[in-house]
Motif scaffolding. Structure first.
Motif, PDB file in Angstrom:
ATOM      1  N   LEU A   1       0.814  -1.210   0.000  1.00 23.31           N
ATOM      2  CA  LEU A   1       0.000   0.000   0.000  1.00 23.31           C
ATOM      3  C   LEU A   1       0.849   1.261   0.000  1.00 23.31           C
ATOM      4  N   TRP A   2       2.068   1.166   0.494  1.00 24.12           N
ATOM      5  CA  TRP A   2       2.917   2.347   0.623  1.00 24.12           C
ATOM      6  C   TRP A   2       3.538   2.731  -0.710  1.00 24.12           C
ATOM      7  N   SER A   3       3.720   4.033  -0.906  1.00 24.92           N
ATOM      8  CA  SER A   3       4.459   4.520  -2.070  1.00 24.92           C
ATOM      9  C   SER A   3       5.954   4.328  -1.820  1.00 24.92           C
ATOM     10  N   ASP A   4       6.759   4.437  -2.873  1.00 26.93           N
ATOM     11  CA  ASP A   4       8.214   4.335  -2.703  1.00 26.93           C
ATOM     12  C   ASP A   4       8.739   5.434  -1.786  1.00 26.93           C
ATOM     13  N   GLN A   5       8.097   6.596  -1.835  1.00 22.39           N
ATOM     14  CA  GLN A   5       8.503   7.697  -0.962  1.00 22.39           C
ATOM     15  C   GLN A   5       8.270   7.335   0.504  1.00 22.39           C
ATOM     16  N   ASP A   6       7.116   6.723   0.785  1.00 23.84           N
ATOM     17  CA  ASP A   6       6.813   6.289   2.147  1.00 23.84           C
ATOM     18  C   ASP A   6       7.810   5.230   2.616  1.00 23.84           C
ATOM     19  N   LYS A   7       8.103   4.296   1.724  1.00 24.30           N
ATOM     20  CA  LYS A   7       9.047   3.244   2.080  1.00 24.30           C
ATOM     21  C   LYS A   7      10.430   3.825   2.360  1.00 24.30           C
ATOM     22  N   GLY A   8      10.833   4.761   1.489  1.00 23.79           N
ATOM     23  CA  GLY A   8      12.139   5.389   1.683  1.00 23.79           C
ATOM     24  C   GLY A   8      12.223   6.125   3.001  1.00 23.79           C
ATOM     25  N   PHE A   9      11.114   6.703   3.426  1.00 17.05           N
ATOM     26  CA  PHE A   9      11.095   7.432   4.697  1.00 17.05           C
ATOM     27  C   PHE A   9      11.294   6.475   5.868  1.00 17.05           C
ATOM     28  N   LEU A  10      10.733   5.251   5.767  1.00 16.98           N
ATOM     29  CA  LEU A  10      10.945   4.253   6.820  1.00 16.98           C
ATOM     30  C   LEU A  10      12.416   3.860   6.888  1.00 16.98           C
ATOM     31  N   ILE A  11      13.038   3.605   5.732  1.00 23.09           N
ATOM     32  CA  ILE A  11      14.455   3.238   5.716  1.00 23.09           C
ATOM     33  C   ILE A  11      15.297   4.386   6.278  1.00 23.09           C
ATOM     34  N   ASP A  12      14.936   5.608   5.947  1.00 21.24           N
ATOM     35  CA  ASP A  12      15.592   6.796   6.500  1.00 21.24           C
ATOM     36  C   ASP A  12      15.519   6.768   8.026  1.00 21.24           C
ATOM     37  N   SER A  13      14.323   6.503   8.556  1.00 26.21           N
ATOM     38  CA  SER A  13      14.137   6.481  10.011  1.00 26.21           C
ATOM     39  C   SER A  13      14.967   5.395  10.669  1.00 26.21           C
ATOM     40  N   ILE A  14      15.063   4.246  10.020  1.00 25.39           N
ATOM     41  CA  ILE A  14      15.843   3.141  10.582  1.00 25.39           C
ATOM     42  C   ILE A  14      17.328   3.491  10.620  1.00 25.39           C
ATOM     43  N   ILE A  15      17.858   3.957   9.484  1.00 25.63           N
ATOM     44  CA  ILE A  15      19.280   4.267   9.412  1.00 25.63           C
ATOM     45  C   ILE A  15      19.659   5.390  10.378  1.00 25.63           C
ATOM     46  N   ASN A  16      18.771   6.331  10.537  1.00 22.06           N
ATOM     47  CA  ASN A  16      19.065   7.467  11.403  1.00 22.06           C
ATOM     48  C   ASN A  16      18.657   7.239  12.862  1.00 22.06           C
TER      49      ASN A  16
END
Length: 370
Positions: free
Chosen positions: A36-51
């Motif tokens: 259901l998530w857009s690539d932008q939403d997914k990228g934001f999750l990966i951003d949150s994890i890495i940071n």
């Protein structure tokens, strides 16, 4: 052991979970559809994890506690809440996702990492890749003996999230929900419809036509009515008859088979979820020998309806009002009302008969089943 037990799962890295991804059931019956998530939403999750930002808890049915009748696929885990997050993490591991272009690594903002995938990070910035791979989700293990407990947990966890009515109903145990799931396996939902199924739109459509069949007529399909139906009540709030319900499902499948013949793959006519039940009831009513005429008729009807709307807009008061198109447009604004379902069907039925009369020089209404 208690019937329902929720405990913290032993901390494990994302690498550990990725290695065991094939041991997780991502599609238990109560789950909403994935992706259901857009690539932008997914990228934001990966951003949150890495940071290093906090990520909400995930809940997994943990079948390692012991044998469970709910473990139909004989896997170690089943997703209860957190499907989108795990799918996103695994997408990044598998190279199907990259960092958003505006990604900033907070430990070293000067690094230009936007657009890179995990493979790129491992090669050029292994310390950043490690931040992702060694991250620990806060995961809760759930043991339950009754599917109702898991369904209830799913609904409670998603209470503040924008679940659709169909997604909530999918978590209601019972014969109606099971039949709806079975109906959505029909190829018309995979190949013919154009309306979205990501938020259980297919289950919503299937619920409506199953209710039509059970009541043997188009009825209200408002949320409260469909909710009661899923809970085992008819429109008049009586307990559902199981044999009648099963027979209704078989009739639905028969009509869906006819619809599959009448419509094309990815058919533009099936772009509207609101029209699907009406078209279903029309196909159900038409005699088999005239099934091939349904789609050409609907194409003609929609073209004429559009022309009528355009004339009303362009010519204003000088436009000639066609009452059938005007009423159809009015009814189409309230797609879940019983009056709307029945009214649109009656208009289509009369227009279809007129269409056949002109095409085949028919003089009597022989195109509909008794």
């Amino acid at each position: 052991m208690p019937k329902l037990k929720i405990t913290p799962h032993q901390p494990r890295t994302l690498v550990w979970w990725f290695a065991r991804r094939h041991n997780i059931d991502f599609n238990p019956p109560y789950q909403r559809k994935g992706r259901l998530w857009s690539d932008q939403d997914k990228g934001f999750l990966i951003d949150s994890i890495i940071n290093g930002f906090d990520i909400p808890k995930l809940y997994l049915a943990d079948f390692q506690y012991g044998r469970s009748k709910l473990n139909e696929k004989s896997l170690a885990y089943s997703i209860i809440d957190g499907k989108q997050r795990l799918e996103t993490v695994f997408d990044f591991f598998e190279g199907n996702l990259t960092l958003n272009t505006d990604f900033v690594f907070r430990n070293d903002p000067g690094l230009r990492l936007g657009g890179l995938g995990l493979k790129d990070l491992r090669t050029a910035y292994p310390f950043v890749a490690e931040e992702f791979e060694n991250f620990n989700f806060d995961i809760m293990s759930v043991y339950a003996e009754d599917e109702n407990d898991i369904n209830e947990l799913f609904v409670r966890l998603n209470r503040s999230k924008p679940l659709t009515g169909a997604e909530v109903r999918n978590a209601i145990s019972g014969p109606v929900t099971e039949l709806i799931r079975r109906l959505t396996e029909h190829t018309i939902f995979d190949e013919s419809i154009r309306f979205s199924t990501k938020r259980a739109g297919d289950q919503n459509a299937a619920a409506k036509i199953l209710l039509f069949e059970y009541e043997d007529k188009p009825v209200s399909t408002k949320k409260s009515v469909l909710d009661n139906f899923a809970k085992g009540e008819s429109v008049d709030r009586k307990k559902l008859d199981r044999s009648r319900l099963e027979l209704s499902a078989r009739r639905v499948l028969d009509t869906l088979n006819e619809m599959e013949e009448a419509f094309l793959p990815n058919d533009i006519l099936l772009s509207s979820a609101g029209l699907f039940p009406v078209y279903y009831w029309l196909v159900r009513a038409v005699r088999p020998e005239y099934q091939d005429d349904i789609r050409p008729f609907l194409i003609w009807f929609e073209m004429e309806r559009k022309k009528h709307r355009d004339d009303q807009k362009d010519l204003g008061p000088e436009a000639v009002v066609d009452q059938q198109f005007a009423r159809y447009d009015t009814l189409n604004r309230s797609t879940n009302d019983a009056i709307s379902h029945r009214g649109r069907f009656e208009i289509l039925k009369a227009a279809f008969q007129a269409y056949l009369d002109e095409r085949y020089d028919m003089t009597s209404a022989l195109s509909f089943r008794d």
